[in-house]
Scaffold this motif. Sequence first.
Motif, PDB file in Angstrom:
ATOM      1  N   LEU A  65       0.843  -1.204   0.000  1.00 27.93           N
ATOM      2  CA  LEU A  65       0.000   0.000   0.000  1.00 27.93           C
ATOM      3  C   LEU A  65       0.875   1.249   0.000  1.00 27.93           C
ATOM      4  CD1 LEU A  65      -2.789  -0.765   2.642  1.00 27.93           C
ATOM      5  CD2 LEU A  65      -3.040  -0.625   0.151  1.00 27.93           C
ATOM      6  N   LEU A  66       2.035   1.163   0.634  1.00 24.55           N
ATOM      7  CA  LEU A  66       2.941   2.316   0.727  1.00 24.55           C
ATOM      8  C   LEU A  66       4.200   2.088  -0.114  1.00 24.55           C
ATOM      9  CD1 LEU A  66       2.607   3.492   4.455  1.00 24.55           C
ATOM     10  CD2 LEU A  66       1.150   3.945   2.502  1.00 24.55           C
ATOM     11  N   ASP A  67       4.024   1.400  -1.254  1.00 17.00           N
ATOM     12  CA  ASP A  67       5.198   1.028  -2.060  1.00 17.00           C
ATOM     13  C   ASP A  67       5.999   2.224  -2.579  1.00 17.00           C
ATOM     14  OD1 ASP A  67       6.803  -1.039  -3.407  1.00 17.00           O
ATOM     15  OD2 ASP A  67       6.097  -0.042  -5.226  1.00 17.00           O
ATOM     16  N   TYR A  68       5.361   3.392  -2.676  1.00 16.64           N
ATOM     17  CA  TYR A  68       6.101   4.552  -3.213  1.00 16.64           C
ATOM     18  C   TYR A  68       6.663   5.428  -2.095  1.00 16.64           C
ATOM     19  CZ  TYR A  68       7.227   7.405  -7.307  1.00 16.64           C
ATOM     20  OH  TYR A  68       7.883   8.065  -8.314  1.00 16.64           O
ATOM     21  N   VAL A  69       6.597   4.947  -0.875  1.00 14.41           N
ATOM     22  CA  VAL A  69       7.118   5.701   0.273  1.00 14.41           C
ATOM     23  C   VAL A  69       8.544   5.231   0.548  1.00 14.41           C
ATOM     24  CG1 VAL A  69       6.816   6.211   2.724  1.00 14.41           C
ATOM     25  CG2 VAL A  69       4.809   6.033   1.227  1.00 14.41           C
ATOM     26  N   VAL A  70       9.500   6.129   0.357  1.00 15.29           N
ATOM     27  CA  VAL A  70      10.928   5.786   0.439  1.00 15.29           C
ATOM     28  C   VAL A  70      11.658   6.872   1.229  1.00 15.29           C
ATOM     29  CG1 VAL A  70      13.035   5.446  -0.926  1.00 15.29           C
ATOM     30  CG2 VAL A  70      10.865   4.540  -1.776  1.00 15.29           C
ATOM     31  N   GLY A  71      12.320   6.483   2.277  1.00 13.68           N
ATOM     32  CA  GLY A  71      13.152   7.441   3.018  1.00 13.68           C
ATOM     33  C   GLY A  71      12.369   8.404   3.889  1.00 13.68           C
ATOM     34  N   THR A  72      11.205   7.957   4.346  1.00 19.92           N
ATOM     35  CA  THR A  72      10.313   8.826   5.120  1.00 19.92           C
ATOM     36  C   THR A  72      10.254   8.378   6.575  1.00 19.92           C
ATOM     37  OG1 THR A  72       8.935   9.355   3.220  1.00 19.92           O
ATOM     38  CG2 THR A  72       7.864   9.471   5.341  1.00 19.92           C
ATOM     39  N   THR A  73      10.065   9.338   7.463  1.00 17.74           N
ATOM     40  CA  THR A  73       9.770   9.007   8.861  1.00 17.74           C
ATOM     41  C   THR A  73       8.295   9.276   9.113  1.00 17.74           C
ATOM     42  OG1 THR A  73      11.994   9.570   9.602  1.00 17.74           O
ATOM     43  CG2 THR A  73      10.271   9.517  11.279  1.00 17.74           C
ATOM     44  N   LEU A  74       7.588   8.252   9.542  1.00 16.26           N
ATOM     45  CA  LEU A  74       6.175   8.396   9.911  1.00 16.26           C
ATOM     46  C   LEU A  74       6.103   8.595  11.421  1.00 16.26           C
ATOM     47  CD1 LEU A  74       3.131   8.213   9.324  1.00 16.26           C
ATOM     48  CD2 LEU A  74       3.343   5.722   9.406  1.00 16.26           C
ATOM     49  N   TYR A  75       5.746   9.803  11.838  1.00 17.96           N
ATOM     50  CA  TYR A  75       5.603  10.089  13.273  1.00 17.96           C
ATOM     51  C   TYR A  75       4.240   9.592  13.728  1.00 17.96           C
ATOM     52  CZ  TYR A  75       9.853  12.712  12.925  1.00 17.96           C
ATOM     53  OH  TYR A  75      11.167  13.046  12.723  1.00 17.96           O
ATOM     54  N   VAL A  76       4.255   8.758  14.761  1.00 22.52           N
ATOM     55  CA  VAL A  76       3.013   8.188  15.297  1.00 22.52           C
ATOM     56  C   VAL A  76       2.988   8.609  16.756  1.00 22.52           C
ATOM     57  CG1 VAL A  76       1.659   6.065  15.566  1.00 22.52           C
ATOM     58  CG2 VAL A  76       3.291   6.273  13.677  1.00 22.52           C
ATOM     59  N   ASP A  77       2.503   9.835  16.994  1.00 27.35           N
ATOM     60  CA  ASP A  77       2.809  10.486  18.268  1.00 27.35           C
ATOM     61  C   ASP A  77       1.691  11.348  18.843  1.00 27.35           C
ATOM     62  OD1 ASP A  77       2.801  12.605  16.533  1.00 27.35           O
ATOM     63  OD2 ASP A  77       4.763  13.386  17.092  1.00 27.35           O
ATOM     64  N   GLY A  78       0.475  11.218  18.309  1.00 28.57           N
ATOM     65  CA  GLY A  78      -0.623  12.034  18.831  1.00 28.57           C
ATOM     66  C   GLY A  78      -0.343  13.527  18.757  1.00 28.57           C
ATOM     67  N   GLY A  79       0.562  13.915  17.875  1.00 32.72           N
ATOM     68  CA  GLY A  79       0.856  15.339  17.681  1.00 32.72           C
ATOM     69  C   GLY A  79       1.976  15.871  18.567  1.00 32.72           C
ATOM     70  N   MET A  80       2.731  14.968  19.199  1.00 34.34           N
ATOM     71  CA  MET A  80       3.795  15.413  20.113  1.00 34.34           C
ATOM     72  C   MET A  80       4.835  16.305  19.426  1.00 34.34           C
ATOM     73  SD  MET A  80       6.041  12.900  22.506  1.00 34.34           S
ATOM     74  CE  MET A  80       5.494  12.962  24.190  1.00 34.34           C
ATOM     75  N   THR A  81       5.045  16.105  18.135  1.00 31.64           N
ATOM     76  CA  THR A  81       6.054  16.896  17.421  1.00 31.64           C
ATOM     77  C   THR A  81       5.491  18.210  16.880  1.00 31.64           C
ATOM     78  OG1 THR A  81       5.614  15.344  15.610  1.00 31.64           O
ATOM     79  CG2 THR A  81       7.687  15.085  16.769  1.00 31.64           C
ATOM     80  N   LEU A  82       4.283  18.593  17.318  1.00 33.22           N
ATOM     81  CA  LEU A  82       3.669  19.839  16.831  1.00 33.22           C
ATOM     82  C   LEU A  82       3.964  21.027  17.748  1.00 33.22           C
ATOM     83  CD1 LEU A  82       0.198  18.387  15.743  1.00 33.22           C
ATOM     84  CD2 LEU A  82       2.117  19.021  14.264  1.00 33.22           C
ATOM     85  N   PHE A  83       5.015  20.953  18.555  1.00 36.15           N
ATOM     86  CA  PHE A  83       5.361  22.026  19.501  1.00 36.15           C
ATOM     87  C   PHE A  83       4.151  22.415  20.341  1.00 36.15           C
ATOM     88  CE2 PHE A  83       8.319  22.421  15.937  1.00 36.15           C
ATOM     89  CZ  PHE A  83       9.538  22.473  16.595  1.00 36.15           C
ATOM     90  N   PRO A  84       3.606  21.470  21.161  1.00 37.81           N
ATOM     91  CA  PRO A  84       2.361  21.733  21.892  1.00 37.81           C
ATOM     92  C   PRO A  84       2.426  22.963  22.795  1.00 37.81           C
ATOM     93  CG  PRO A  84       3.349  19.645  22.557  1.00 37.81           C
ATOM     94  CD  PRO A  84       4.089  20.108  21.362  1.00 37.81           C
ATOM     95  N   GLY A  85       3.632  23.361  23.252  1.00 43.06           N
ATOM     96  CA  GLY A  85       3.755  24.558  24.084  1.00 43.06           C
ATOM     97  C   GLY A  85       3.268  25.810  23.363  1.00 43.06           C
ATOM     98  N   PHE A  86       3.287  25.801  22.030  1.00 37.61           N
ATOM     99  CA  PHE A  86       2.862  26.957  21.251  1.00 37.61           C
ATOM    100  C   PHE A  86       1.346  27.026  21.054  1.00 37.61           C
ATOM    101  CE2 PHE A  86       7.273  27.225  20.492  1.00 37.61           C
ATOM    102  CZ  PHE A  86       7.538  28.534  20.102  1.00 37.61           C
ATOM    103  N   ALA A  87       0.615  25.993  21.553  1.00 34.89           N
ATOM    104  CA  ALA A  87      -0.840  26.016  21.383  1.00 34.89           C
ATOM    105  C   ALA A  87      -1.447  27.212  22.112  1.00 34.89           C
ATOM    106  CB  ALA A  87      -1.445  24.706  21.894  1.00 34.89           C
ATOM    107  N   THR A  88      -0.814  27.592  23.228  1.00 36.67           N
ATOM    108  CA  THR A  88      -1.354  28.711  23.992  1.00 36.67           C
ATOM    109  C   THR A  88      -0.347  29.855  24.138  1.00 36.67           C
ATOM    110  OG1 THR A  88      -0.613  27.556  25.976  1.00 36.67           O
ATOM    111  CG2 THR A  88      -2.936  27.296  25.362  1.00 36.67           C
ATOM    112  N   GLY A  89       0.891  29.640  23.739  1.00 31.90           N
ATOM    113  CA  GLY A  89       1.917  30.672  23.941  1.00 31.90           C
ATOM    114  C   GLY A  89       2.562  31.059  22.633  1.00 31.90           C
ATOM    115  N   GLY A  90       3.782  31.574  22.725  1.00 27.74           N
ATOM    116  CA  GLY A  90       4.543  31.904  21.518  1.00 27.74           C
ATOM    117  C   GLY A  90       4.174  33.280  20.957  1.00 27.74           C
TER     118      GLY A  90
END
Length: 279
Positions: free
Chosen positions: A254-279
């Motif tokens: 199903l993902l045969d054309y996906v090469v050299g990718t990192t799939l983050y499976v993290d509930g959005g942890m890499t979305l800089f959650p501290g910036f949701a209310t600050g920044g």
Amino acid sequence: MAGNAEESRTTPSTQLLRGQKALVTGSNSGIGMATALALGRAGADVVVNYVVGADEAEKVVEQIRGFGVRSYAHEADVSDEDQVVGMVDRMVREFGTIDIMVPNAGLQRDAPLTEMSLAQWQKVIDVNLTGQFLCAREAAKEFMRRGVVADVSRSAGKIVCMSSVHQIVPWAGHVNYASSKGGVGMMMQTLAQELAPHRIRVNAVAPGAIRTPINKSAWDTPEAEAELLKLIPYRRVGDPDDIANAVVAMASDLLDYVVGTTLYVDGGMTLFPGFATGG
Ligand code: NAD
């Protein structure tokens, strides 16, 4: 487990990997165990690698055989070159080949920088990074020897590296671990570039916070879990099956054309959650 609504919502029903041969390192515990089971459920024959805990490994093997596929347990330290070579050699003898390598084994040896011993640094690099290098190298040799078998998969082989959000998120007090996962990210991309012309796909799955023994102290009290959830926009701690399902998808055509990718499976942890209310 049939009829369990939660299970049927989260378990792929098709045998996406029928006829393929998979090896998962460190698969008598946590994410590796869930991944080995999911690969077996998806129709693959599975080698369950472990370094300690033969009984747990045999239990995983029994469960996988229950899906009607082949499985056996193999003891090997992934940071030992001869043991990794022997593990893949045996798999080729017993199963005929390897189609999917999941270098998953990993550990932490935490300490602030000024208290971290060279042994703590080296152990984590040896297992988390060198172990993945050795597993990828031995699998790639067999993928290149055998080439594409069209009835089995569009690719000659898949390597799905188990990384972490700490591939890109710095982590004070864990410089050995974060460096190992940063290394996994660059190793994965370099191998993907090198091996793609051989129709070998190399990718990574990067978990966020998943409920396993490696990070028990981060979720095993309500106070700890509440702190952890502040880092997760989706507001739930992940389960090993969240990662296992991602690996099955990544390894499938199903993902045969996906090469050299990192799939983050993290509930959005890499979305800089501290910036949701600050920044
Ligand atoms: P775990 O402790 O349950 O599993 C780790 C497995 O690796 C165990 O089976 C252990 O025996 C095995 N192992 C350790 N050293 C080994 C060696 N030298 N040779 C062979 N096997 C060895 O932890 P887990 O959470 O399931 O971790 C699996 C992978 O997921 C690791 O690479 C880890 O870095 C990664 N990860 C986990 C999380 C999480 O939140 N749990 C998050 C990001 C990444």
